[in-house]
Design an enzyme around this catalytic site. Structure first.
Site, PDB file in Angstrom:
ATOM      1  N   SER A 122       0.830  -1.200   0.000  1.00 33.48           N
ATOM      2  CA  SER A 122       0.000   0.000   0.000  1.00 33.48           C
ATOM      3  C   SER A 122       0.868   1.255   0.000  1.00 33.48           C
ATOM      4  O   SER A 122       1.632   1.471  -0.934  1.00 33.48           O
ATOM      5  CB  SER A 122      -0.950  -0.048   1.204  1.00 33.48           C
ATOM      6  OG  SER A 122      -1.970   0.916   1.080  1.00 33.48           O
ATOM      7  N   ASP A 170      -9.782  -5.419  -3.952  1.00 29.43           N
ATOM      8  CA  ASP A 170      -9.132  -4.428  -3.088  1.00 29.43           C
ATOM      9  C   ASP A 170     -10.032  -3.199  -2.971  1.00 29.43           C
ATOM     10  O   ASP A 170     -10.347  -2.550  -3.972  1.00 29.43           O
ATOM     11  CB  ASP A 170      -7.771  -4.035  -3.673  1.00 29.43           C
ATOM     12  CG  ASP A 170      -6.911  -3.252  -2.688  1.00 29.43           C
ATOM     13  OD1 ASP A 170      -7.463  -2.420  -1.948  1.00 29.43           O
ATOM     14  OD2 ASP A 170      -5.686  -3.465  -2.674  1.00 29.43           O
ATOM     15  N   HIS A 209      -7.611  -5.848   0.649  1.00 30.06           N
ATOM     16  CA  HIS A 209      -6.410  -5.006   0.696  1.00 30.06           C
ATOM     17  C   HIS A 209      -5.311  -5.564   1.599  1.00 30.06           C
ATOM     18  O   HIS A 209      -4.125  -5.348   1.333  1.00 30.06           O
ATOM     19  CB  HIS A 209      -6.793  -3.606   1.179  1.00 30.06           C
ATOM     20  CG  HIS A 209      -5.681  -2.612   1.109  1.00 30.06           C
ATOM     21  ND1 HIS A 209      -5.117  -2.187  -0.085  1.00 30.06           N
ATOM     22  CD2 HIS A 209      -5.010  -1.946   2.085  1.00 30.06           C
ATOM     23  CE1 HIS A 209      -4.167  -1.307   0.161  1.00 30.06           C
ATOM     24  NE2 HIS A 209      -4.070  -1.143   1.467  1.00 30.06           N
TER      25      HIS A 209
END
Length: 395
Positions: free
Chosen positions: A215, A324, A365
Site C-alpha cells: 500500500s 481491493d 487489501h
C-alpha cells in the site's frame, strides 16, 4: 314556532357560507402541521451543502490536514502492545532494535530470522542477529502501509510466513509510526528505508536483499529502489573510469536492489486520493483537480510509482487482489503494463511479474498473506533472475 325555525335556518345558512380566504387558511393550517419536519429537513440539507463546499476550502487553507489523513500515523494500533517485546506476538526469533538515520530520529525495527534458526535465536543478542544477515538466506525489508505499527496482525502474519519460508525479515516503523520518533513525510519515509537498506547491505555479504512494499509502502519501496539504482550507476561510472576493461553494464547490477515486491500498489498518491470514495463525491465540482493538486504539492507528497517504474531496472513482482477496496485493482494492472513496457525496451520482460487474486477469495487489501502458495511465488521470484512465474497469474 315559525321564529324558531327561521333562526335555525339562518344559523345553518351562516355556517354553510365560506368567508373569503377560508380555504387558504385551512390549507395553511394543514401545512403548518408538517412545518417542523420540513424545517429540520431544510436545515439538514443546508448543513450538508455547507460541509460539502467548506471541506475543499479547509484543505486549501490547511493542506497539512490531508497529510495527516494519508499517513494516519497517529492511529497507533494495535493498542496495548509492547513493540519492544515481539515475543508477545509469537515472534520468538525476533530482535527489536533501533536505528538513528539522523539526529533526533529513532526508528523501531524488528529482525526476524528464518524459522530454521529459531533455537539458536533463543537468548541471542544483537551481534548474533547482525551476523546472520550474511548467512546466504535472502533478506526482505518490509515497508508497511499507513495506519498503525509493525505489530498489526496482517503484518505479523506475513512475517511469520516469510520466516517459515527461510527468509530474514526486517520490519520497519517509519518515523512517526509505532515507537519511532519524528513526523512522517515522503522524503523522510524514503530516507528511513534507504538507511535500513544500507545498514543491511553492509552486513549481508552476498545475500539477496528485496524491498517489499504494501500500500503506502509501495511508494516508499520504489522511491528507495530508484535512489539505490542511481547510487549504483554513479558508483559504476566511477569504477568504469578506473577499470577500463570493465564495462558499466557489468558493474551496475551488482549494486542495485535485488528485487522489489509491490503488494496492492497505487499509481501515484494524487490519483489514489482522487479515487477514494470521499473524493469521488467532489469530482463533479469545478476546479476539484486543481485543488487536489495544490493540496498534494503543498504536502510535498507524490509517491510516483508510475514514474519510478519507467526507470527501475530490477526485478519486480506485483501482488494485487481484484476486490481491493482501498487501492483499486486497475492501478496495479496499470503499473504492471508500465513496467512491462519499460522492460520491452531493455529486452528484459522476464523481469516483471504479476499475480492477481480473484475477488471471490476475499483477500481485499490486507489479506494476500492468506494465499497458501504465497511462499512458493516469492521463492520462485527470488531464486533466479530468470524465474518461471507466468505473466499474469490469476488465483
Amino acid at each position: 314556532m315559525r321564529q324558531t325555525v327561521d333562526t335555525e335556518n339562518e344559523t345553518k345558512t351562516k355556517d354553510s357560507k365560506e368567508t373569503p380566504g377560508s380555504e387558504n387558511k385551512k390549507s395553511y393550517c394543514k401545512l403548518s402541521q408538517y412545518s417542523p419536519g420540513l424545517s429540520i429537513l431544510k436545515k439538514a440539507i443546508l448543513l450538508q451543502c455547507i460541509v460539502y463546499i467548506s471541506l475543499p476550502v479547509i484543505l486549501c487553507l490547511f493542506p497539512w490536514i490531508l497529510g495527516q489523513v494519508v499517513f494516519s500515523h497517529w492511529l497507533r494500533i494495535p493498542y496495548l502492545v509492547d513493540l519492544a517485546s515481539p515475543a508477545e506476538l509469537s515472534l520468538n526469533h525476533t530482535l527489536n532494535f533501533y536505528l538513528s538515520p539522523e539526529e533526533g530520529i529513532s526508528l523501531g525495527v524488528w529482525h526476524t530470522v528464518p524459522d530454521s534458526q529459531w533455537e539458536k535465536a533463543q537468548g541471542a543478542g544483537p551481534e548474533w542477529y547482525s551476523e546472520t544477515l550474511g548467512d546466504g538466506s535472502p533478506v526482505i525489508i518490509y515497508l508497511h502501509g499507513n495506519v498503525g505499527s509493525r505489530a498489526i496482525n496482517h503484518r505479523v502474519e506475513l512475517v511469520k510466513i516469510l520466516s517459515a519460508a527461510g527468509y530474514h525479515v526486517l520490519s520497519l516503523d517509519y518515523r512517526g509510526y509505532g515507537d519511532s520518533s519524528g513526523e512522517p513525510s515522503e522524503v523522510g519515509l524514503t530516507s528511513d528505508a534507504l538507511y535500513l537498506y544500507q545498514w543491511v547491505k553492509t552486513r549481508s555479504r552476498t545475500s539477496q536483499i528485496c524491498l517489499w512494499g504494501h500500500s503506502l509502502g509501495t511508494g516508499v519501496a520504489t522511491n528507495a529502489a530508484v535512489k539505490i539504482q542511481e547510487q549504483a550507476m554513479e558508483l559504476a561510472r566511477e569504477r568504469a573510469r578506473d577499470l577500463r576493461d570493465v564495462t558499466q553494464a557489468n558493474l551496475e547490477p551488482s549494486y542495485a536492489v535485488d528485487g522489489v515486491i509491490l503488494e496492492a500498489p497505487y499509481t501515484n498518491m494524487e490519483e489514489e486520493v482522487a479515487s477514494h470514495p470521499l473524493s469521488v463525491m467532489y469530482q463533479c465540482l469545478p476546479g476539484f483537480e486543481s485543488v487536489l493538486h495544490h493540496v498534494m504539492r503543498s504536502n510535498n507528497m507524490v509517491f510516483a510509482n508510475d514514474e519510478n517504474l519507467k526507470t527501475l531496472t530490477t526485478r519486480i513482482l506485483f501482488l494485487h487482489a481484484e476486490d481491493d477496496n482501498v487501492v483499486p485493482f486497475y492501478m496495479g494492472q496499470k503499473l504492471y503494463q508500465i513496467a512491462l513496457q519499460a522492460r520491452r525496451q531493455q529486452y528484459a520482460e522476464d523481469q516483471v511479474h504479476m499475480v492477481s487474486y480473484s475477488g471471490s477469495l476475499g483477500y481485499s487489501h490486507n489479506y494476500i498473506y492468506l494465499d497458501p502458495n504465497l511462499a512458493s511465488v516469492v521463492g520462485r521470484f527470488l531464486q533466479s533472475k530468470n524465474n518461471n512465474i507466468d505473466r499474469p497469474i490469476v488465483r
